[in-house]
Design a protein around this motif. Structure first.
Motif, PDB file in Angstrom:
ATOM      1  N   TYR A   1     -11.636  41.959  10.921  1.00 21.21           N
ATOM      2  CA  TYR A   1     -12.428  41.602   9.733  1.00 21.21           C
ATOM      3  C   TYR A   1     -12.582  42.812   8.811  1.00 21.21           C
ATOM      4  O   TYR A   1     -12.424  42.718   7.597  1.00 21.21           O
ATOM      5  CB  TYR A   1     -13.839  41.165  10.136  1.00 21.21           C
ATOM      6  CG  TYR A   1     -14.010  39.702  10.468  1.00 21.21           C
ATOM      7  CD1 TYR A   1     -13.534  38.702   9.613  1.00 21.21           C
ATOM      8  CD2 TYR A   1     -14.704  39.316  11.618  1.00 21.21           C
ATOM      9  CE1 TYR A   1     -13.733  37.361   9.914  1.00 21.21           C
ATOM     10  CE2 TYR A   1     -14.910  37.983  11.923  1.00 21.21           C
ATOM     11  CZ  TYR A   1     -14.422  37.003  11.075  1.00 21.21           C
ATOM     12  OH  TYR A   1     -14.621  35.686  11.369  1.00 21.21           O
ATOM     13  N   SER A   2     -12.947  43.933   9.401  1.00 18.90           N
ATOM     14  CA  SER A   2     -13.229  45.107   8.577  1.00 18.90           C
ATOM     15  C   SER A   2     -11.966  45.558   7.842  1.00 18.90           C
ATOM     16  O   SER A   2     -12.026  46.016   6.703  1.00 18.90           O
ATOM     17  CB  SER A   2     -13.804  46.236   9.435  1.00 18.90           C
ATOM     18  OG  SER A   2     -15.048  45.820   9.977  1.00 18.90           O
ATOM     19  N   ARG A   3     -10.808  45.397   8.506  1.00 22.95           N
ATOM     20  CA  ARG A   3      -9.561  45.775   7.850  1.00 22.95           C
ATOM     21  C   ARG A   3      -9.236  44.788   6.716  1.00 22.95           C
ATOM     22  O   ARG A   3      -8.854  45.176   5.623  1.00 22.95           O
ATOM     23  CB  ARG A   3      -8.435  45.810   8.884  1.00 22.95           C
ATOM     24  CG  ARG A   3      -7.227  46.597   8.409  1.00 22.95           C
ATOM     25  CD  ARG A   3      -6.316  47.010   9.551  1.00 22.95           C
ATOM     26  NE  ARG A   3      -5.538  45.906  10.059  1.00 22.95           N
ATOM     27  CZ  ARG A   3      -5.585  45.454  11.306  1.00 22.95           C
ATOM     28  NH1 ARG A   3      -6.386  46.030  12.189  1.00 22.95           N
ATOM     29  NH2 ARG A   3      -4.845  44.446  11.703  1.00 22.95           N
ATOM     30  N   LEU A   4      -9.440  43.496   6.987  1.00 28.91           N
ATOM     31  CA  LEU A   4      -9.081  42.470   5.991  1.00 28.91           C
ATOM     32  C   LEU A   4     -10.033  42.468   4.795  1.00 28.91           C
ATOM     33  O   LEU A   4      -9.659  42.034   3.710  1.00 28.91           O
ATOM     34  CB  LEU A   4      -9.086  41.081   6.654  1.00 28.91           C
ATOM     35  CG  LEU A   4      -8.029  40.848   7.734  1.00 28.91           C
ATOM     36  CD1 LEU A   4      -8.267  39.509   8.438  1.00 28.91           C
ATOM     37  CD2 LEU A   4      -6.623  40.887   7.136  1.00 28.91           C
ATOM     38  N   LEU A   5     -11.271  42.922   5.009  1.00 30.56           N
ATOM     39  CA  LEU A   5     -12.286  42.826   3.949  1.00 30.56           C
ATOM     40  C   LEU A   5     -12.668  44.178   3.359  1.00 30.56           C
ATOM     41  O   LEU A   5     -13.479  44.246   2.434  1.00 30.56           O
ATOM     42  CB  LEU A   5     -13.549  42.141   4.514  1.00 30.56           C
ATOM     43  CG  LEU A   5     -13.367  40.706   5.000  1.00 30.56           C
ATOM     44  CD1 LEU A   5     -14.594  40.238   5.789  1.00 30.56           C
ATOM     45  CD2 LEU A   5     -13.112  39.762   3.816  1.00 30.56           C
ATOM     46  N   GLY A   6     -12.065  45.242   3.911  1.00 29.77           N
ATOM     47  CA  GLY A   6     -12.473  46.592   3.520  1.00 29.77           C
ATOM     48  C   GLY A   6     -12.420  46.860   2.028  1.00 29.77           C
ATOM     49  O   GLY A   6     -13.319  47.493   1.471  1.00 29.77           O
ATOM     50  N   ASP A   7     -11.389  46.331   1.349  1.00 31.04           N
ATOM     51  CA  ASP A   7     -11.245  46.621  -0.088  1.00 31.04           C
ATOM     52  C   ASP A   7     -12.397  46.027  -0.904  1.00 31.04           C
ATOM     53  O   ASP A   7     -12.810  46.586  -1.912  1.00 31.04           O
ATOM     54  CB  ASP A   7      -9.902  46.102  -0.609  1.00 31.04           C
ATOM     55  CG  ASP A   7      -9.786  44.589  -0.493  1.00 31.04           C
ATOM     56  OD1 ASP A   7      -9.982  44.060   0.617  1.00 31.04           O
ATOM     57  OD2 ASP A   7      -9.537  43.928  -1.519  1.00 31.04           O
ATOM     58  N   LEU A   8     -12.945  44.890  -0.426  1.00 29.58           N
ATOM     59  CA  LEU A   8     -14.061  44.269  -1.156  1.00 29.58           C
ATOM     60  C   LEU A   8     -15.327  45.114  -1.017  1.00 29.58           C
ATOM     61  O   LEU A   8     -16.163  45.163  -1.920  1.00 29.58           O
ATOM     62  CB  LEU A   8     -14.336  42.861  -0.628  1.00 29.58           C
ATOM     63  CG  LEU A   8     -13.177  41.871  -0.713  1.00 29.58           C
ATOM     64  CD1 LEU A   8     -13.554  40.550  -0.065  1.00 29.58           C
ATOM     65  CD2 LEU A   8     -12.789  41.637  -2.176  1.00 29.58           C
ATOM     66  N   ALA A   9     -15.434  45.784   0.136  1.00 30.50           N
ATOM     67  CA  ALA A   9     -16.602  46.635   0.363  1.00 30.50           C
ATOM     68  C   ALA A   9     -16.469  47.955  -0.389  1.00 30.50           C
ATOM     69  O   ALA A   9     -17.468  48.547  -0.799  1.00 30.50           O
ATOM     70  CB  ALA A   9     -16.760  46.897   1.860  1.00 30.50           C
ATOM     71  N   ASP A  10     -15.206  48.388  -0.594  1.00 31.59           N
ATOM     72  CA  ASP A  10     -14.973  49.686  -1.244  1.00 31.59           C
ATOM     73  C   ASP A  10     -14.992  49.592  -2.763  1.00 31.59           C
ATOM     74  O   ASP A  10     -15.002  50.601  -3.446  1.00 31.59           O
ATOM     75  CB  ASP A  10     -13.616  50.260  -0.789  1.00 31.59           C
ATOM     76  CG  ASP A  10     -13.646  50.644   0.677  1.00 31.59           C
ATOM     77  OD1 ASP A  10     -14.761  50.836   1.207  1.00 31.59           O
ATOM     78  OD2 ASP A  10     -12.570  50.718   1.299  1.00 31.59           O
ATOM     79  N   ARG A  11     -14.928  48.375  -3.302  1.00 28.46           N
ATOM     80  CA  ARG A  11     -14.938  48.198  -4.761  1.00 28.46           C
ATOM     81  C   ARG A  11     -16.229  48.720  -5.371  1.00 28.46           C
ATOM     82  O   ARG A  11     -17.266  48.765  -4.731  1.00 28.46           O
ATOM     83  CB  ARG A  11     -14.841  46.708  -5.095  1.00 28.46           C
ATOM     84  CG  ARG A  11     -13.433  46.208  -5.239  1.00 28.46           C
ATOM     85  CD  ARG A  11     -13.458  44.763  -5.639  1.00 28.46           C
ATOM     86  NE  ARG A  11     -14.537  44.494  -6.604  1.00 28.46           N
ATOM     87  CZ  ARG A  11     -14.502  43.516  -7.510  1.00 28.46           C
ATOM     88  NH1 ARG A  11     -13.457  42.735  -7.573  1.00 28.46           N
ATOM     89  NH2 ARG A  11     -15.519  43.313  -8.333  1.00 28.46           N
TER      90      ARG A  11
END
Ligand SMILES: *Cc1c(COP(=O)(O)O)cnc(C)c1O
Length: 374
Positions: free
Chosen positions: A260-270
């Protein structure tokens, strides 16, 4: 593809023979109250957690209650805990007649902020109950330091965290008591209600053991007033049979969380972030829940539900704002980090038997829902 929040049938199917054999042994023996099955479960849990003593009890709630009773905590006493937990954590404090004092959480881990704990201690404080929320251990080192310097008991609410680890110590083995739940949806669940208290102190173990059978030392001679807080032999047999599989299940939960963290990481880093991922600061988070935080939670949940994905909110109302605790006098705004978490957290499916495809489906649906909001 449907993705339920939790599917216990998948786990049972994978170990059905072992469980059924263990339960049949108890039925054949007709020893349903305490006895060999409960003792074997206690020994196995004590070894697994790394504590000297373990006492099987009727639920996680009763584990916490009996620990407070064993400390003799009651009217006039204060107990510091987190407002961002399941109700039992604070309910037991009120039930023994003591006063829950809520300290706010750390916004990264959602666990008790040790600095807020220190600020909350008064002359009346007798104990601290840190909760290892969602399966990640609270910051035990500073909490133990505060407690030791002020003479407070520490009761770990490890209901969600069996097997969680930090600095070589496991959840439940650090405080004066560790309290576990075997409620079916916990990482080590039985087929009903069950719980366990662990401790490294022989005198405390002795008091808990007496309290769970009405404070009885010798049959029908009652040293203290306790209750019926026993773990059923059938439930103990289920827990004992499941325990050898727990580390494998934890590994699977951790792998699911990492995906999950890999698949969603970019949304958290935006900038600004569309969601907040779990803040992992300890060695072994066991992910009883995988909770992300979003601003428009209801809309996100609706869209995921429409895609056949189960989610849950742990917990929509922090404990200091619960109706039954209104007499404590807390107001919205008093504990802002807990209130923010309660407004934003959403738990995604994380159970061990999920497939990679299911996790990708959830991540894609969440991405779609968040894009619709952006
Ligand atoms: C589940 C839970 C409890 C209570 O356990 P029961 O076995 O349901 O009584 C207590 N504290 C926390 C944090 C829990 O998640």
């Amino acid at each position: 593809m449907k993705v339920p929040l939790l599917d216990l049938t998948a786990q049972y199917a994978s170990i059905r023979d072992e469980i059924d054999t263990a339960m049949a042994e108890v039925v054949t023996s007709q020893r349903f109250i305490l006895g060999a099955a409960v003792e074997a479960c206690e020994d196995a849990i004590a070894r697994y957690v790394g504590s000297d003593h373990a006492i099987g009890v009727s639920s996680g709630t009763d584990a916490l209650l009996v620990a407070l009773m064993a400390e003799g905590i009651g009217p006039g006493d204060e107990v510091v805990t987190t407002p961002y937990s399941f109700f039992a954590t604070a309910g037991v404090i009120a039930r023994v007649g003591a006063t829950p004092v809520f300290a706010d959480i750390d916004p990264v881990t959602l666990n008790l902020d040790p600095a807020r704990v220190a600020d909350s201690v008064t002359k009346r404080t007798r104990a601290v109950i840190p909760v290892h929320l969602f399966g990640q251990m609270a910051e035990m080192a500073p909490i133990m330091e505060i407690a030791r310097s002020r003479g407070l008991a520490v009761i770990e609410d490890a209901a969600q965290a069996i097997g969680a680890e930090h600095g070589g110590r496991r959840a439940g083995s650090i405080g004066d008591y560790g309290c576990f739940s075997f409620f079916p949806s916990k990482n080590l669940g039985c087929f009903g209600d069950g719980g366990m208290v662990v401790t490294n102190d022989a005198a405390r173990a002795d008091r808990v053991r007496a309290l769970r059978v009405h404070g009885e030392d010798v049959k029908y001679h009652h040293r203290i007033v306790g209750g019926n807080f026993r773990l059923d032999a059938l439930q103990a047999a289920v827990v004992r049979a499941k325990l050898p599989h727990l580390d494998g299940w934890i590994d699977a939960r951790r792998a699911n969380a990492a995906l999950y963290s890999r698949l969603l990481g970019d949304l958290a880093d935006r900038e600004p972030p569309l969601l907040t991922l779990p803040g992992i600061v300890t060695d072994r988070h066991v992910f009883n829940q995988y909770a992300v935080r979003v601003t428009d939670r209801d809309r996100v949940r609706e869209e995921l539900a429409a895609a056949g994905i189960g989610t849950a909110v742990y917990y929509p109302r922090p404990l200091h704002l619960q109706e039954c605790l209104a007499a404590l006098g807390y107001r919205r705004g008093d504990l802002p980090e807990s209130e923010r978490a309660a407004d934003r957290a959403i738990a995604l499916p994380i159970y061990p038997e999920l497939t990679t495809g299911q996790i990708r489906t959830v991540a894609d649906a969440l991405r779609g829902a968040l894009a619709g909001l952006a």
